[in-house]
Scaffold this motif. Sequence first.
Motif, PDB file in Angstrom:
ATOM      1  N   ARG A 102      76.907 -44.167 -23.100  1.00 43.21           N
ATOM      2  CA  ARG A 102      77.611 -44.080 -21.824  1.00 43.21           C
ATOM      3  C   ARG A 102      79.097 -43.854 -22.046  1.00 43.21           C
ATOM      4  N   VAL A 103      79.684 -42.974 -21.241  1.00 41.48           N
ATOM      5  CA  VAL A 103      81.133 -42.777 -21.198  1.00 41.48           C
ATOM      6  C   VAL A 103      81.590 -43.015 -19.771  1.00 41.48           C
ATOM      7  N   THR A 104      82.682 -43.748 -19.632  1.00 41.61           N
ATOM      8  CA  THR A 104      83.220 -44.049 -18.314  1.00 41.61           C
ATOM      9  C   THR A 104      84.539 -43.320 -18.112  1.00 41.61           C
ATOM     10  N   LEU A 105      84.633 -42.587 -17.009  1.00 43.90           N
ATOM     11  CA  LEU A 105      85.830 -41.847 -16.601  1.00 43.90           C
ATOM     12  C   LEU A 105      86.466 -42.615 -15.454  1.00 43.90           C
ATOM     13  N   ILE A 114      77.256 -40.862 -17.622  1.00 43.45           N
ATOM     14  CA  ILE A 114      78.692 -40.785 -17.366  1.00 43.45           C
ATOM     15  C   ILE A 114      78.953 -41.540 -16.076  1.00 43.45           C
ATOM     16  N   VAL A 115      79.838 -42.508 -16.139  1.00 41.03           N
ATOM     17  CA  VAL A 115      80.204 -43.297 -14.964  1.00 41.03           C
ATOM     18  C   VAL A 115      81.577 -42.840 -14.482  1.00 41.03           C
ATOM     19  N   PRO A 158      70.330 -47.083 -21.790  1.00 36.22           N
ATOM     20  CA  PRO A 158      70.574 -46.377 -20.546  1.00 36.22           C
ATOM     21  C   PRO A 158      69.925 -47.099 -19.366  1.00 36.22           C
ATOM     22  N   THR A 159      70.601 -47.049 -18.227  1.00 41.22           N
ATOM     23  CA  THR A 159      70.049 -47.618 -17.004  1.00 41.22           C
ATOM     24  C   THR A 159      69.014 -46.662 -16.425  1.00 41.22           C
ATOM     25  N   ILE A 195      81.882 -41.344 -30.218  1.00 37.79           N
ATOM     26  CA  ILE A 195      80.454 -41.013 -30.288  1.00 37.79           C
ATOM     27  C   ILE A 195      80.170 -40.154 -31.520  1.00 37.79           C
ATOM     28  N   ILE A 196      81.046 -39.202 -31.808  1.00 42.90           N
ATOM     29  CA  ILE A 196      80.884 -38.387 -33.016  1.00 42.90           C
ATOM     30  C   ILE A 196      80.950 -39.275 -34.256  1.00 42.90           C
TER      31      ILE A 196
END
Length: 299
Positions: free
Chosen positions: A144-147, A120-121, A32-33, A175-176
């Motif tokens: 991280r998940v990006t939308l 989340i991005v 994580p950032t 992720i699961i």
Amino acid sequence: MKTKINITQKLLFIVFSILIILACDREETLQPTAIFENGEPESTTEIDQFLKKEFRDPYGSVIHYKFVDKFIDPTKSATPPRIDVVQPIAELIKQAWIEPYNKASNQGGEFLGTYFPAEIVILGSPLFNSNGTITLGVADSGVRVTLTQANEYTPDNTAWIVQTFRTLHHEFAHIIDQNFKFDIESFFRISEDNYTSSGTWFTLSQNQAIERGMVTPYATSSPAEDFAETMAFIITTDPDVFEATYITPETCDGNPACIARNEGRARIKEKYDVIIKYMKEDVGIDMNILRDEFLNSIN
């Protein structure tokens, strides 16, 4: 279950999903950032305080919507979201992702308290790839998940909402998988001769994907993507539409293509049963509740 969107509209949503060139990326290592780099003080703006209260405090999750370039692969390009769409989309994430999982999990809110991504991005556009395709979502090692395509959001753009959350549920399926070790080898054997070679999935039609036992052409690209696509479509498709499109055999009258589609539907049904059982017994998620809560949340 009844929803306000009729069956015809839902079929249009499936067509909409097919027409978009869909891809998702998975990174193997990521950390994580830092939330505030170089001693930057915490923002007191209304939107940042909202995100802190609704995501960072309860889930330890930071929503990034500024300075997007540092969150994307340098070989890709994207544009940032408009500030006016950030809070409505964040509220949708709560409504159409967090709350359905909280109600479907045998752990209640503790499940996402543990497994919700740390970051989340939100990007305003798709991720544009050098080969001319676009990426609609990214899941990075459970962190991280990006939308993407946030700038297309409007409250009445139901097709955008369905497609976007279909992508988010797809990425969360990865992720699961990473945390609960889905038996991907057994899943692979259901359609082992029907996956496409690298980079060729987008040449298939929807009917050809069904013949192969997959819900979309992109699902043919690998067993992991097949799992994530199938799970996402179970969650985001009206059960009657899913049944009619992917499970119920057609009357073929000897037509070879029709017979092939029905054979593919039998494989999709087998995968459906495997995912329902895995999510219930291994993950503790009732997929029927998750689906119903998601569909109710967007109507």
